[in-house]
Motif scaffolding. Structure first.
Motif, short mmCIF file in Angstrom:
data_model
loop_
_atom_site.label_atom_id
_atom_site.label_comp_id
_atom_site.label_asym_id
_atom_site.label_seq_id
_atom_site.Cartn_x
_atom_site.Cartn_y
_atom_site.Cartn_z
N PHE A 157 22.43 59.02 -18.78
CA PHE A 157 21.37 58.42 -17.96
C PHE A 157 21.38 56.90 -18.08
CE2 PHE A 157 16.96 56.99 -17.43
CZ PHE A 157 16.74 57.42 -16.12
N LYS A 158 21.57 56.42 -19.32
CA LYS A 158 21.63 54.97 -19.56
C LYS A 158 22.84 54.37 -18.85
CE LYS A 158 21.72 51.54 -23.28
NZ LYS A 158 21.78 51.33 -24.75
N LEU A 159 23.93 55.10 -18.86
CA LEU A 159 25.16 54.64 -18.20
C LEU A 159 24.95 54.52 -16.70
CD1 LEU A 159 28.19 53.96 -18.45
CD2 LEU A 159 28.67 56.41 -18.28
N ILE A 160 24.25 55.50 -16.11
CA ILE A 160 23.98 55.47 -14.67
C ILE A 160 23.09 54.29 -14.31
CG2 ILE A 160 22.83 56.70 -12.78
CD1 ILE A 160 23.76 59.31 -14.06
N ILE A 161 22.05 54.07 -15.11
CA ILE A 161 21.14 52.95 -14.87
C ILE A 161 21.88 51.62 -14.94
CG2 ILE A 161 19.14 51.69 -15.75
CD1 ILE A 161 18.41 54.26 -14.33
N GLU A 162 22.75 51.48 -15.93
CA GLU A 162 23.51 50.24 -16.10
C GLU A 162 24.46 50.03 -14.91
OE1 GLU A 162 24.53 46.78 -18.31
OE2 GLU A 162 22.91 48.24 -18.53
N SER A 163 25.12 51.12 -14.48
CA SER A 163 26.04 51.02 -13.35
C SER A 163 25.29 50.69 -12.07
CB SER A 163 26.81 52.35 -13.19
OG SER A 163 27.56 52.64 -14.35
N PHE A 164 24.13 51.30 -11.91
CA PHE A 164 23.31 51.02 -10.73
C PHE A 164 22.90 49.55 -10.70
CE2 PHE A 164 19.13 50.62 -8.75
CZ PHE A 164 19.39 51.15 -7.49
N ARG A 165 22.55 49.00 -11.87
CA ARG A 165 22.14 47.60 -11.95
C ARG A 165 23.27 46.67 -11.53
NH1 ARG A 165 22.23 43.61 -15.70
NH2 ARG A 165 23.28 44.95 -17.21
N PHE A 166 24.49 46.96 -12.00
CA PHE A 166 25.65 46.15 -11.62
C PHE A 166 25.93 46.26 -10.11
CE2 PHE A 166 26.87 46.02 -16.15
CZ PHE A 166 27.24 44.68 -16.24
N ALA A 167 25.84 47.49 -9.58
CA ALA A 167 26.11 47.70 -8.15
C ALA A 167 25.10 46.97 -7.29
CB ALA A 167 26.10 49.20 -7.84
N TRP A 168 23.84 47.06 -7.66
CA TRP A 168 22.79 46.39 -6.91
C TRP A 168 22.94 44.87 -6.98
CZ3 TRP A 168 19.86 47.64 -3.12
CH2 TRP A 168 18.76 46.88 -2.78
N GLY A 169 23.33 44.38 -8.17
CA GLY A 169 23.56 42.95 -8.33
C GLY A 169 24.70 42.46 -7.46
N ALA A 170 25.78 43.25 -7.39
CA ALA A 170 26.92 42.88 -6.55
C ALA A 170 26.54 42.86 -5.07
CB ALA A 170 28.07 43.85 -6.78
N LEU A 171 25.68 43.83 -4.69
CA LEU A 171 25.25 43.90 -3.30
C LEU A 171 24.41 42.68 -2.92
CD1 LEU A 171 24.97 45.53 -0.65
CD2 LEU A 171 22.99 46.67 -1.66
N LYS A 172 23.49 42.27 -3.79
CA LYS A 172 22.62 41.12 -3.51
C LYS A 172 23.39 39.80 -3.57
CE LYS A 172 19.47 41.78 -6.59
NZ LYS A 172 18.22 41.55 -7.37
N GLN A 173 24.36 39.73 -4.47
CA GLN A 173 25.09 38.49 -4.65
C GLN A 173 25.98 38.17 -3.46
OE1 GLN A 173 27.34 38.39 -8.26
NE2 GLN A 173 28.10 36.32 -7.95
#
Length: 419
Positions: free
Chosen positions: A4-20
């Motif tokens: 679950f922690k891994l998914i949250i971390e991956s989601f955070r990176f993906a969302w950051g890449a999308l916004k950037q």
């Protein structure tokens, strides 16, 4: 918990890449969006059309067999011109089968012709479908339950060829606006027919057809007085037999019909059948096959867009790996496993692809809200799952190589990389 922690971390990176890189990501996802929209829009349209057509043909029954010259599905064994030479099914054969069939729950004979004109006093109604049906028609198609006003004709009226008629809703509305159709005399082909029933309103169909609303039903024997058993003007007679649900596949009924009709027509053992026993569900199968071809076309149309979208996502992921090489090195130096890095980038690719697919599905849903006359577009749950599934697969395929590349980076070399 670790997953679950891994998914949250991956989601955070993906969302950051999308916004950037919002513009770059949006343009890259456009291909997936268009592809999913094209495929699911075609499937939604095909499903809606097929459902509407099958609803309009709901009178067809898988437990019915039709006897006529032509098969519903032509095979290679007999050329089409040989079918034309076959004799028409006639009333005597209908009576013979009705008397001798043991496995039938109902049997009828009927014929239909279109484009007729019916008159009442100075008023007329054109483009009428005229049906000649036996009294036993209700045993196969339950037409008697469709009578809104009046009655179904009796067996005596059927056998003695009485000129009585059951008329459709639109015909009654046009010729008898005051609602006093029962007992009035119509003229069909110069013959007078007494109206004994008005059929229930069916409404407009998907192709603008009005079903029985523009139809007139008369006894088959009365129909013969106009068309002489269907041999004049090319009007063909058809016998329909209702089988028992216990006769799985209607095997016994088909064999019994074939044997009796061969006997009636005096066919020798080596002679081929000069008639066809057709299953009504074959029409549904033909319709389904036609729409399957259209579905394949939908895959072909949307496939190219999805392919472009897949390359776009792969490009984003390669760029993302290059831009975050230093971060990957730091993560590995702090103990991050190759699996974590792999999952992180692969999840990002799937997430981006699902966004593109979701937007495509949203567009299809908006399309389904539009009014298309009698066609009711419905985005089914199955098509939603299909769209998201295809988007997810594209994400996996597009992101697996960049993710593997990121996972295999040497931490020492990666941490020294400046971007």
């Amino acid at each position: 918990m670790k997953i679950f922690k891994l998914i949250i971390e991956s989601f955070r990176f993906a969302w950051g890449a999308l916004k950037q890189n919002l513009l770059r990501t949006t343009l890259s996802l456009l291909g997936v969006t268009i592809g999913i929209f094209a495929i699911i829009a075609v499937f939604t349209l095909v499903d809606s059309l097929e459902r509407s057509i099958k609803d309009s043909l709901s009178f067809l029954d898988a437990n019915n067999l039709d006897i006529r010259r032509f098969p519903y599905e032509f095979g290679p064994d007999i050329p089409w011109w040989e079918y034309i030479k076959r004799p028409y099914t006639n009333y005597e054969e209908y009576e013979f089968l009705k008397k001798n069939l043991k496995n039938a729950e109902g049997i009828t004979i009927f014929a239909v012709t279109g484009g007729e004109t019916v008159k009442y006093e100075s008023s007329s109604y054109t483009d009428v479908s005229l049906f000649g049906i036996a009294h036993t028609h209700q045993d196969v198609y339950d037409v008697a339950s469709d009578v809104a006003e009046g009655r179904y004709f009796t067996a005596a009226e059927s056998y003695t060829a009485k000129n009585v008629a059951m008329i459709g809703h639109l015909i009654a509305e046009k010729l008898f606006p005051r609602g006093d159709a029962i007992g009035k005399e119509l003229k069909i082909k110069g013959l007078k027919y007494i109206v004994i029933a008005v059929m229930e309103e069916e409404g407009e169909g998907i192709f603008g057809d009005t079903g029985n609303d523009e139809s007139i039903f008369i006894p088959y024997q009365s129909f013969k007085k106009i068309y002489y058993s269907g041999r004049n003007r090319g009007v063909e007679t058809l016998v329909s037999v209702k089988g028992s649900p216990e006769d799985f596949g209607l095997v016994e009924l088909e064999a019994e019909i074939t044997g009796l009709l061969r006997t009636k027509r005096g066919l020798k053992p080596k002679e081929k059948n000069d008639f066809s026993v057709n299953r009504q569900d074959a029409i549904m199968n033909i319709i389904g096959s036609t729409f399957d071809v259209i579905g394949i076309a939908g895959w072909a149309i949307g496939g190219f867009s999805i392919l472009v979208g897949g390359f776009g996502i792969a490009n984003i992921m390669f760029v993302s790996v290059r831009e975050r090489t230093n971060i990957i090195g730091i993560q590995k130096s702090l103990g991050a496993k190759n699996f974590f890095i792999l999952f992180q980038f692969l999840f990002e690719a799937i997430f981006l692809s699902l966004i593109g697919g979701g937007v495509g599905l949203l567009l299809v849903w908006l399309l389904s809200l539009l009014s298309l006359g009698t066609l009711d577009l419905v985005l089914t749950f199955g098509n939603v799952v299909l769209g998201l599934g295809v988007a997810g697969i594209i994400g996996v395929i597009s992101g697996i190589v960049p993710a593997l590349m990121a996972a295999r980076l040497d931490p020492v070399i990666a941490i020294r990389t400046t971007g």
